[in-house]
Each structure stands twice: as C-alpha cells, then as structure tokens.
Design a protein around this motif. Structure first.
Motif, PDB file in Angstrom:
ATOM      1  N   ARG A   1      12.941   5.285  -4.999  1.00 21.39           N
ATOM      2  CA  ARG A   1      12.558   3.900  -4.721  1.00 21.39           C
ATOM      3  C   ARG A   1      11.193   3.895  -4.070  1.00 21.39           C
ATOM      4  NH1 ARG A   1      16.823   0.499  -1.444  1.00 21.39           N
ATOM      5  NH2 ARG A   1      15.097  -0.964  -1.560  1.00 21.39           N
ATOM      6  N   ALA A   2      10.474   2.830  -4.303  1.00 20.21           N
ATOM      7  CA  ALA A   2       9.161   2.664  -3.693  1.00 20.21           C
ATOM      8  C   ALA A   2       9.289   1.700  -2.521  1.00 20.21           C
ATOM      9  CB  ALA A   2       8.178   2.131  -4.720  1.00 20.21           C
ATOM     10  N   PHE A   3       8.689   2.058  -1.389  1.00 24.29           N
ATOM     11  CA  PHE A   3       8.766   1.230  -0.186  1.00 24.29           C
ATOM     12  C   PHE A   3       7.364   0.868   0.278  1.00 24.29           C
ATOM     13  CE2 PHE A   3      12.610   3.761  -0.316  1.00 24.29           C
ATOM     14  CZ  PHE A   3      13.596   2.828  -0.006  1.00 24.29           C
ATOM     15  N   ARG A   4       7.171  -0.402   0.502  1.00 17.16           N
ATOM     16  CA  ARG A   4       5.891  -0.879   1.024  1.00 17.16           C
ATOM     17  C   ARG A   4       5.765  -0.479   2.494  1.00 17.16           C
ATOM     18  NH1 ARG A   4       2.098  -2.012  -1.701  1.00 17.16           N
ATOM     19  NH2 ARG A   4       2.510  -2.794  -3.760  1.00 17.16           N
ATOM     20  N   VAL A   5       4.585  -0.042   2.861  1.00 17.87           N
ATOM     21  CA  VAL A   5       4.298   0.307   4.244  1.00 17.87           C
ATOM     22  C   VAL A   5       3.095  -0.517   4.680  1.00 17.87           C
ATOM     23  CG1 VAL A   5       3.551   2.159   5.795  1.00 17.87           C
ATOM     24  CG2 VAL A   5       5.208   2.646   3.975  1.00 17.87           C
ATOM     25  N   THR A   6       3.227  -1.205   5.781  1.00 10.00           N
ATOM     26  CA  THR A   6       2.140  -2.060   6.271  1.00 10.00           C
ATOM     27  C   THR A   6       0.855  -1.260   6.439  1.00 10.00           C
ATOM     28  OG1 THR A   6       3.742  -3.433   7.435  1.00 10.00           O
ATOM     29  CG2 THR A   6       1.447  -3.627   8.137  1.00 10.00           C
ATOM     30  N   GLY A   7      -0.227  -1.789   5.892  1.00 16.04           N
ATOM     31  CA  GLY A   7      -1.531  -1.158   6.057  1.00 16.04           C
ATOM     32  C   GLY A   7      -1.847  -0.093   5.027  1.00 16.04           C
ATOM     33  N   VAL A   8      -0.894   0.182   4.128  1.00 11.18           N
ATOM     34  CA  VAL A   8      -1.112   1.203   3.099  1.00 11.18           C
ATOM     35  C   VAL A   8      -1.124   0.519   1.739  1.00 11.18           C
ATOM     36  CG1 VAL A   8      -0.181   3.310   2.063  1.00 11.18           C
ATOM     37  CG2 VAL A   8       0.014   2.945   4.517  1.00 11.18           C
ATOM     38  N   THR A   9      -2.126   0.811   0.930  1.00  9.80           N
ATOM     39  CA  THR A   9      -2.305   0.133  -0.356  1.00  9.80           C
ATOM     40  C   THR A   9      -1.143   0.378  -1.311  1.00  9.80           C
ATOM     41  OG1 THR A   9      -4.687   0.396  -0.119  1.00  9.80           O
ATOM     42  CG2 THR A   9      -3.868  -0.137  -2.326  1.00  9.80           C
ATOM     43  N   TRP A  10      -0.795   1.651  -1.489  1.00 11.00           N
ATOM     44  CA  TRP A  10       0.255   1.993  -2.447  1.00 11.00           C
ATOM     45  C   TRP A  10       1.556   2.263  -1.699  1.00 11.00           C
ATOM     46  CZ3 TRP A  10      -0.700   1.623  -7.564  1.00 11.00           C
ATOM     47  CH2 TRP A  10      -2.034   1.583  -7.963  1.00 11.00           C
ATOM     48  N   PRO A  11       2.685   1.919  -2.291  1.00 11.53           N
ATOM     49  CA  PRO A  11       3.956   2.181  -1.608  1.00 11.53           C
ATOM     50  C   PRO A  11       4.229   3.679  -1.483  1.00 11.53           C
ATOM     51  CG  PRO A  11       4.348   1.458  -3.856  1.00 11.53           C
ATOM     52  CD  PRO A  11       2.877   1.319  -3.617  1.00 11.53           C
ATOM     53  N   VAL A  12       5.106   4.016  -0.567  1.00 10.17           N
ATOM     54  CA  VAL A  12       5.583   5.393  -0.437  1.00 10.17           C
ATOM     55  C   VAL A  12       6.840   5.514  -1.288  1.00 10.17           C
ATOM     56  CG1 VAL A  12       6.617   7.056   1.159  1.00 10.17           C
ATOM     57  CG2 VAL A  12       4.633   5.695   1.873  1.00 10.17           C
TER      58      VAL A  12
ATOM     59  N   LEU B   1      15.887  14.577   0.307  1.00 12.83           N
ATOM     60  CA  LEU B   1      14.948  13.459   0.278  1.00 12.83           C
ATOM     61  C   LEU B   1      13.515  13.985   0.277  1.00 12.83           C
ATOM     62  CD1 LEU B   1      16.634  10.926   2.721  1.00 12.83           C
ATOM     63  CD2 LEU B   1      16.642  10.911   0.222  1.00 12.83           C
ATOM     64  N   ILE B   2      12.709  13.435  -0.622  1.00 13.69           N
ATOM     65  CA  ILE B   2      11.318  13.855  -0.771  1.00 13.69           C
ATOM     66  C   ILE B   2      10.445  12.605  -0.750  1.00 13.69           C
ATOM     67  CG2 ILE B   2       9.639  14.908  -2.338  1.00 13.69           C
ATOM     68  CD1 ILE B   2      11.995  16.642  -3.400  1.00 13.69           C
ATOM     69  N   ALA B   3       9.387  12.658   0.043  1.00 11.35           N
ATOM     70  CA  ALA B   3       8.455  11.525   0.133  1.00 11.35           C
ATOM     71  C   ALA B   3       7.139  11.890  -0.543  1.00 11.35           C
ATOM     72  CB  ALA B   3       8.207  11.172   1.594  1.00 11.35           C
ATOM     73  N   THR B   4       6.659  10.975  -1.374  1.00 14.53           N
ATOM     74  CA  THR B   4       5.377  11.196  -2.046  1.00 14.53           C
ATOM     75  C   THR B   4       4.575   9.895  -2.057  1.00 14.53           C
ATOM     76  OG1 THR B   4       6.230  10.589  -4.232  1.00 14.53           O
ATOM     77  CG2 THR B   4       6.362  12.916  -3.620  1.00 14.53           C
ATOM     78  N   ALA B   5       3.318  10.053  -2.388  1.00 19.42           N
ATOM     79  CA  ALA B   5       2.476   8.879  -2.593  1.00 19.42           C
ATOM     80  C   ALA B   5       3.009   8.103  -3.793  1.00 19.42           C
ATOM     81  CB  ALA B   5       1.040   9.308  -2.838  1.00 19.42           C
ATOM     82  N   GLY B   6       2.740   6.810  -3.818  1.00 17.10           N
ATOM     83  CA  GLY B   6       3.229   5.975  -4.906  1.00 17.10           C
ATOM     84  C   GLY B   6       2.217   5.761  -6.008  1.00 17.10           C
ATOM     85  N   VAL B   7       1.148   6.553  -5.988  1.00 19.02           N
ATOM     86  CA  VAL B   7       0.105   6.385  -6.993  1.00 19.02           C
ATOM     87  C   VAL B   7      -0.177   7.722  -7.671  1.00 19.02           C
ATOM     88  CG1 VAL B   7      -1.714   6.726  -5.272  1.00 19.02           C
ATOM     89  CG2 VAL B   7      -2.231   5.520  -7.403  1.00 19.02           C
ATOM     90  N   CYS B   8      -0.377   7.655  -8.975  1.00 22.52           N
ATOM     91  CA  CYS B   8      -0.662   8.868  -9.742  1.00 22.52           C
ATOM     92  C   CYS B   8      -2.062   9.384  -9.411  1.00 22.52           C
ATOM     93  CB  CYS B   8      -0.567   8.546 -11.231  1.00 22.52           C
ATOM     94  SG  CYS B   8      -0.928   9.977 -12.277  1.00 22.52           S
ATOM     95  N   PRO B   9      -2.207  10.696  -9.166  1.00 23.45           N
ATOM     96  CA  PRO B   9      -3.528  11.243  -8.870  1.00 23.45           C
ATOM     97  C   PRO B   9      -4.422  11.353 -10.106  1.00 23.45           C
ATOM     98  CG  PRO B   9      -1.889  12.984  -8.863  1.00 23.45           C
ATOM     99  CD  PRO B   9      -1.147  11.683  -9.061  1.00 23.45           C
ATOM    100  N   HIS B  10      -3.889  11.022 -11.277  1.00 23.05           N
ATOM    101  CA  HIS B  10      -4.699  11.087 -12.494  1.00 23.05           C
ATOM    102  C   HIS B  10      -5.599   9.856 -12.615  1.00 23.05           C
ATOM    103  CE1 HIS B  10      -5.024  11.040 -17.126  1.00 23.05           C
ATOM    104  NE2 HIS B  10      -5.924  11.870 -16.644  1.00 23.05           N
TER     105      HIS B  10
END
Ligand code: FES
Length: 104
Positions: A19-30, A39-48
């Motif tokens: 699931r993607a979670f919005r975080v205040t002040g961060v452009t892309w969700p976590v 449980l693994i946390a990653t950026a919500g945006v593709c590095p490509h």
C-alpha cells in the motif's frame, strides 16, 4: 539525525500486498510491502522515469513499475533490468503496532 515518520500500523498491509501512504511534506507516498510477513518500506516513485509505483504490482519478491515493467527487488532495491537503477529503501522501526520509517 534521522527523519522518522509514522506511516501506518502493522495490520494495514495484508501479507502479499503493498500500500502507498501519504506522508506530510513528502512529494511521493511511501510504499509499505508485506512480503510473507516481512514489512519493507520503499520510495513510491520509480527511479527510472518518475512513475508512481502505487499503480504497479508485486511479482516474485519485486515491485513492478507500471511505466516500463522494470522489476525492483524489494529486499535489495536493485533493478532486475538495469543495474544502474536502485529503488530507495527506508529503515523501518516498529513501535508497538505502529510502523515508523526513517526517510533520511
Ligand atoms: S518509469 Fe518505471 S520502469 Fe520506466
């Protein structure tokens, strides 16, 4: 010093899903993935090419980008198609049933 933010609760992500979670002040969700109970946390945006991974899917321990279907191994962040690409992973700390993520 780490920038630690509360992202969700342990039960918010079912096993085998993400699931993607919005975080205040961060452009892309976590993105939080529950990979067979881990449980693994990653950026919500593709590095490509800056495509939202929230619209992607899981496959064999990887999150697949909907942009060009590149697979990013969730345990390493490494791209299986282009070794120069790596999905950013975040350290998780569990406090009671809360999932906190170090963004920095
Ligand atoms: S934008 Fe994600 S693989 Fe190309």
């Amino acid at each position: 010093m780490a920038l630690r933010v509360k992202v969700c609760h342990v039960g918010d992500v079912a096993e085998g899903e993400f699931r993607a979670f919005r975080v205040t002040g961060v452009t892309w969700p976590v993105i939080i993935t529950n990979l067979t109970g881990e449980l693994i946390a990653t950026a919500g945006v593709c590095p490509h090419e800056d495509v939202a991974l929230a619209n992607g899917w899981l496959e064999d321990g990887a999150i697949v980008c909907p942009g060009h279907a590149y697979e990013f191994d969730l345990r390493t962040g490494k791209c299986r198609h282009d070794a120069s690409l790596e999905l950013r992973r975040y350290k998780i700390t569990q406090i009671s049933d809360e999932i906190w993520v170090d963004l920095l």
